[in-house]
Design a protein around this motif. Structure first.
Motif, short mmCIF file in Angstrom:
data_model
loop_
_atom_site.label_atom_id
_atom_site.label_comp_id
_atom_site.label_asym_id
_atom_site.label_seq_id
_atom_site.Cartn_x
_atom_site.Cartn_y
_atom_site.Cartn_z
N MET A 1 0.84 -1.19 0.00
CA MET A 1 0.00 0.00 0.00
C MET A 1 0.88 1.25 0.00
SD MET A 1 -2.69 1.33 2.92
CE MET A 1 -1.31 1.75 3.99
N THR A 2 0.53 2.21 -0.82
CA THR A 2 1.27 3.47 -0.87
C THR A 2 0.86 4.35 0.28
OG1 THR A 2 1.34 3.34 -3.25
CG2 THR A 2 1.82 5.48 -2.27
N GLU A 3 1.82 4.89 1.01
CA GLU A 3 1.53 5.78 2.13
C GLU A 3 1.60 7.22 1.67
OE1 GLU A 3 4.02 5.01 5.40
OE2 GLU A 3 3.26 2.99 5.76
N ILE A 4 0.71 8.06 2.23
CA ILE A 4 0.69 9.48 1.88
C ILE A 4 1.63 10.23 2.80
CG2 ILE A 4 -0.75 11.54 1.77
CD1 ILE A 4 -3.10 9.82 1.19
N GLU A 5 2.47 11.03 2.23
CA GLU A 5 3.28 11.93 3.03
C GLU A 5 2.44 13.18 3.29
OE1 GLU A 5 6.94 12.69 1.09
OE2 GLU A 5 7.70 10.66 1.33
N ILE A 6 2.05 13.37 4.52
CA ILE A 6 1.07 14.40 4.83
C ILE A 6 1.64 15.79 4.68
CG2 ILE A 6 -0.47 15.26 6.63
CD1 ILE A 6 -0.51 12.41 7.72
N TYR A 7 2.79 16.05 5.23
CA TYR A 7 3.35 17.39 5.19
C TYR A 7 4.42 17.57 4.11
CZ TYR A 7 0.74 18.29 9.41
OH TYR A 7 -0.26 18.44 10.32
N PRO A 8 5.38 16.67 4.01
CA PRO A 8 6.38 16.86 2.96
C PRO A 8 5.76 16.78 1.59
CG PRO A 8 7.15 15.30 4.62
CD PRO A 8 5.69 15.53 4.88
N GLN A 9 6.19 17.63 0.67
CA GLN A 9 5.67 17.64 -0.68
C GLN A 9 6.84 17.62 -1.65
OE1 GLN A 9 2.95 20.87 -1.16
NE2 GLN A 9 1.71 20.30 0.59
N ALA A 10 6.51 17.52 -2.93
CA ALA A 10 7.56 17.43 -3.93
C ALA A 10 8.36 18.72 -3.96
CB ALA A 10 6.94 17.17 -5.31
N VAL B 1 -3.64 9.19 -3.89
CA VAL B 1 -5.02 8.81 -3.63
C VAL B 1 -5.73 8.43 -4.92
CG1 VAL B 1 -7.28 9.67 -2.85
CG2 VAL B 1 -5.22 10.18 -1.53
N ALA B 2 -5.52 9.22 -5.97
CA ALA B 2 -6.17 8.94 -7.25
C ALA B 2 -5.70 7.63 -7.86
CB ALA B 2 -5.91 10.09 -8.22
N ASP B 3 -4.44 7.24 -7.58
CA ASP B 3 -3.90 6.01 -8.16
C ASP B 3 -4.12 4.80 -7.27
OD1 ASP B 3 -2.98 7.51 -10.27
OD2 ASP B 3 -0.96 7.76 -9.47
N ALA B 4 -4.63 5.00 -6.05
CA ALA B 4 -4.78 3.89 -5.11
C ALA B 4 -5.95 3.01 -5.49
CB ALA B 4 -4.97 4.44 -3.70
N ASP C 1 -6.98 0.19 -0.80
CA ASP C 1 -5.89 0.95 -0.20
C ASP C 1 -6.27 2.37 0.20
OD1 ASP C 1 -4.23 -1.19 -0.45
OD2 ASP C 1 -3.30 -0.53 -2.32
N ILE C 2 -7.30 2.94 -0.43
CA ILE C 2 -7.59 4.35 -0.20
C ILE C 2 -8.08 4.62 1.22
CG2 ILE C 2 -9.98 4.23 -1.04
CD1 ILE C 2 -9.53 7.02 -2.23
N ALA C 3 -8.84 3.66 1.81
CA ALA C 3 -9.36 3.88 3.16
C ALA C 3 -8.25 4.01 4.19
CB ALA C 3 -10.33 2.76 3.55
N PRO C 4 -7.28 3.08 4.27
CA PRO C 4 -6.21 3.26 5.26
C PRO C 4 -5.34 4.48 4.98
CG PRO C 4 -5.79 1.34 3.87
CD PRO C 4 -7.18 1.77 3.62
N MET C 5 -5.21 4.86 3.72
CA MET C 5 -4.44 6.05 3.39
C MET C 5 -5.11 7.29 3.96
SD MET C 5 -3.53 5.11 -0.58
CE MET C 5 -2.85 6.72 -0.96
N MET C 6 -6.42 7.42 3.74
CA MET C 6 -7.14 8.58 4.23
C MET C 6 -7.29 8.54 5.76
SD MET C 6 -7.54 10.53 1.72
CE MET C 6 -8.45 11.75 2.65
N LYS C 7 -7.30 7.35 6.33
CA LYS C 7 -7.38 7.25 7.79
C LYS C 7 -6.13 7.85 8.42
CE LYS C 7 -7.91 3.98 11.61
NZ LYS C 7 -8.08 2.55 11.99
N ALA C 8 -4.98 7.58 7.82
CA ALA C 8 -3.74 8.14 8.35
C ALA C 8 -3.75 9.65 8.25
CB ALA C 8 -2.55 7.56 7.58
N VAL C 9 -4.28 10.18 7.16
CA VAL C 9 -4.39 11.63 6.99
C VAL C 9 -5.34 12.20 8.04
CG1 VAL C 9 -5.14 13.46 5.44
CG2 VAL C 9 -3.89 11.50 4.53
#
Length: 248
Positions: A1-10, A84-87, A91-99
């Motif tokens: 599952m891909t994890e979202i980096e909440i604060y760091p960005q590209a 999120v769009a590619d998840a 996988d999208i539910a646990p990703m958004m839960k972390a956010v």
């Protein structure tokens, strides 16, 4: 599952400006996430992307996306939103839960029996006020339920108003004076005494006399009037009195 980096960005992306809290419909926000997965992301979330959607809704959607670090200050999708769009759907539910847990850490830190007002106070400290707090709480509860994140059951016991932490005083509606109901209909009393009937009879005869032309008066009609007026009785009484005197 891909994890979202909440604060760091590209590299090269401006950092997201601080936002208070989402107060749009959570269902509407989730619909946009599904849309991103099915239709892909725009290069920029400008007005043309939203079409005929009202300006207030557009502002709420963009504000919510910025709050979760899903777009930047230039309204461009971040790497987090692309993830999120590619998840996959799984996988999208646990990703958004972390956010969610990261963005609402202060709200989730409240006691398991915290009250609605305590949650409202946290949001008020973020800068929200009035009805916006109630909407922000509704969004929080909707997302927490969807993500399976526990929270105090008292958060759902909202009061009528949360504008300044006290119940808003409602102006009493002026009581309009009531018009008393009309009195019940009273039937007109009809005088059927002998005197009243005699007067009506005389009036009827007099009407006939007035309607008759000159030389057309009916002798019988005149006699009836005289009888009704008592002339015959008076004449008989007079005759009887004269006869009595003559006999004497």
């Amino acid at each position: 599952m891909t994890e979202i980096e909440i604060y760091p960005q590209a590299e090269g992306e401006p950092r997201q400006q601080a936002a208070s809290a989402p107060y749009m419909s959570y269902k509407g926000f989730k619909n946009y996430l599904v849309k991103f997965q099915t239709e892909g992301l725009p290069a920029r979330f400008d007005g043309s992307y939203f079409g005929n959607v009202s300006g207030s809704i557009v502002a709420q959607v963009r504000g919510t996306l910025r709050y979760f670090d899903l777009i930047d200050d230039d309204r461009m999708p971040t790497l987090a939103l692309q993830a999120v769009a590619d998840a996959s759907e799984a996988d999208i539910a646990p990703m958004m839960k972390a956010v969610f847990e990261a963005k609402y850490a202060d709200c989730l830190a409240l006691a398991s029996n915290a009250t609605y007002d305590q949650l409202a106070d946290v949001l008020r400290e973020r800068g929200l006020s009035g009805a916006t707090i109630r909407k922000a709480v509704t969004f929080f509860i909707g997302m927490a339920d969807d993500m399976g994140v526990p929270y105090s059951p008292h958060f759902k016991k909202a009061r009528t108003s949360t504008g300044n932490g006290t119940a808003r005083r409602r102006a009493k509606k002026a009581v309009e004076p009531t018009t008393p109901p009309p009195p019940p209909h009273q039937p007109k009393q009809v005088d059927n005494s002998p005197e009243a009937l005699r007067a009506k009879y005389i009036n009827l005869l007099m009407t006939k006399v007035e309607g008759a032309g000159d030389g057309q008066l009916d002798a019988d009609l005149l006699n009836r009037i005289e009888r009704a007026l008592g002339f015959e009785e008076q004449q008989a009484a007079t005759t009887e009195e004269v006869g009595t005197k003559d006999s004497l």
